[in-house]
Design a protein around this motif. Structure first.
Motif, PDB file in Angstrom:
ATOM      1  N   SER A 203       0.862  -1.181   0.000  1.00  0.00           N
ATOM      2  CA  SER A 203       0.000   0.000   0.000  1.00  0.00           C
ATOM      3  C   SER A 203       0.899   1.232   0.000  1.00  0.00           C
ATOM      4  O   SER A 203       2.118   1.110  -0.001  1.00  0.00           O
ATOM      5  CB  SER A 203      -0.914   0.000   1.232  1.00  0.00           C
TER       6      SER A 203
ATOM      7  N   ASP B  75      -3.233   4.120  -1.527  1.00  0.00           N
ATOM      8  CA  ASP B  75      -3.274   3.208  -2.665  1.00  0.00           C
ATOM      9  C   ASP B  75      -3.093   1.801  -2.107  1.00  0.00           C
ATOM     10  O   ASP B  75      -2.407   1.610  -1.100  1.00  0.00           O
ATOM     11  CB  ASP B  75      -2.150   3.498  -3.660  1.00  0.00           C
TER      12      ASP B  75
ATOM     13  N   TYR C 119      -2.328  -2.454  -3.019  1.00  0.00           N
ATOM     14  CA  TYR C 119      -1.790  -3.427  -3.968  1.00  0.00           C
ATOM     15  C   TYR C 119      -2.129  -4.837  -3.486  1.00  0.00           C
ATOM     16  O   TYR C 119      -1.859  -5.191  -2.343  1.00  0.00           O
ATOM     17  CB  TYR C 119      -0.280  -3.305  -4.093  1.00  0.00           C
TER      18      TYR C 119
ATOM     19  N   VAL D  70      -1.537  -8.477 -10.571  1.00  0.00           N
ATOM     20  CA  VAL D  70      -1.571  -7.449  -9.534  1.00  0.00           C
ATOM     21  C   VAL D  70      -2.810  -6.604  -9.780  1.00  0.00           C
ATOM     22  O   VAL D  70      -3.043  -6.144 -10.898  1.00  0.00           O
ATOM     23  CB  VAL D  70      -0.303  -6.566  -9.579  1.00  0.00           C
TER      24      VAL D  70
ATOM     25  N   ALA E 163      -4.593  -3.133  -8.349  1.00  0.00           N
ATOM     26  CA  ALA E 163      -4.287  -1.952  -7.555  1.00  0.00           C
ATOM     27  C   ALA E 163      -5.415  -0.946  -7.720  1.00  0.00           C
ATOM     28  O   ALA E 163      -6.083  -0.899  -8.754  1.00  0.00           O
ATOM     29  CB  ALA E 163      -2.970  -1.335  -8.020  1.00  0.00           C
TER      30      ALA E 163
ATOM     31  N   THR F  66       5.123  -9.119  -9.287  1.00  0.00           N
ATOM     32  CA  THR F  66       5.122  -8.209  -8.141  1.00  0.00           C
ATOM     33  C   THR F  66       6.320  -7.274  -8.202  1.00  0.00           C
ATOM     34  O   THR F  66       6.194  -6.064  -8.015  1.00  0.00           O
ATOM     35  CB  THR F  66       5.179  -9.022  -6.820  1.00  0.00           C
TER      36      THR F  66
ATOM     37  N   PHE G 219       6.019  -4.639 -10.972  1.00  0.00           N
ATOM     38  CA  PHE G 219       5.071  -3.606 -10.551  1.00  0.00           C
ATOM     39  C   PHE G 219       5.738  -2.673  -9.535  1.00  0.00           C
ATOM     40  O   PHE G 219       5.678  -1.441  -9.679  1.00  0.00           O
ATOM     41  CB  PHE G 219       3.813  -4.249  -9.955  1.00  0.00           C
TER      42      PHE G 219
ATOM     43  N   PHE H 263       0.045   5.101 -10.425  1.00  0.00           N
ATOM     44  CA  PHE H 263       0.749   4.612  -9.248  1.00  0.00           C
ATOM     45  C   PHE H 263       2.223   4.977  -9.154  1.00  0.00           C
ATOM     46  O   PHE H 263       2.827   4.832  -8.093  1.00  0.00           O
ATOM     47  CB  PHE H 263       0.563   3.090  -9.122  1.00  0.00           C
TER      48      PHE H 263
END
Length: 183
Positions: A105, A110, A112, A126, A128, A143, A146, A159
């Motif tokens: 997060s 935000d 994840y 993922v 989000a 992961t 990202f 993001f």
């Protein structure tokens, strides 16, 4: 490759944390993504760039992956709260099912997650969403890719945080669940 990029980006010396992956994967009923396991072993839990919270292992509760998942699942399944889920239109993943598992997060709220389906082990997109709690964005990437893009790619919107010039640091979790961090 992407895990190494995150390590190089942050200048972090990998911790080499050992984990009982058989027990963790067994509790979840599916194996976690291999690159997440590498991140977990290298970093533990903590904060990237003073703003991106990564769940791994923490002696306290704030950044501990399993603790956070268990709490999310407990809240999501609490019948006193009705049929509403904080991650609608999804639910928090329960072993053997399909749902979201939190792994990160930001200080801007935000969130994840992985979308995990026990019938499709190894497929971990993922998901989000930004702080407004609105629509989910899906990313069919690892992961670590990202996370790298969040930290280093200013064009990775909504993001990416590189545009804010926060640096690319990592601070391990404090172990104190009452330090104002996620829980």
């Amino acid at each position: 490759m992407w895990v190494q990029r995150v390590i190089e980006l942050t200048g972090w010396e990998p911790l080499g944390i050992s984990a009982d992956w058989a027990a963790i994967d067994g509790e979840l009923g599916v194996p976690l993504p291999a690159d997440y396991k590498e991140l977990y072993e290298a970093f533990g839990g903590g904060v990237f760039s003073d703003s991106v919270y990564f769940l791994g292992r923490d002696e306290g509760l704030a950044f501990d992956f399993l603790t956070q998942w268990r709490v999310s699942l407990s809240v999501d399944q609490d019948s006193k709260l009705g049929d509403v889920s904080a991650v609608e239109p999804y639910a928090i993943y329960a072993p053997g099912g399909k749902g979201l598992v939190p792994w990160g997060s930001t200080e801007w709220a935000d969130e994840y997650f992985w979308l995990i389906d026990a019938e499709r082990p190894g497929d971990y997109p993922v998901l989000a969403r930004s702080d407004d709690g609105g629509a989910w964005d899906r990313y069919d990437m690892s992961t670590s890719e990202f996370l790298y893009r969040v930290l280093a790619d200013a064009d990775f919107q909504p993001f990416g945080i590189a545009q804010y010039d926060l640096g690319t640091t990592f601070k391990p979790g404090s172990g104190d669940p009452f330090d104002g961090q996620p829980l």
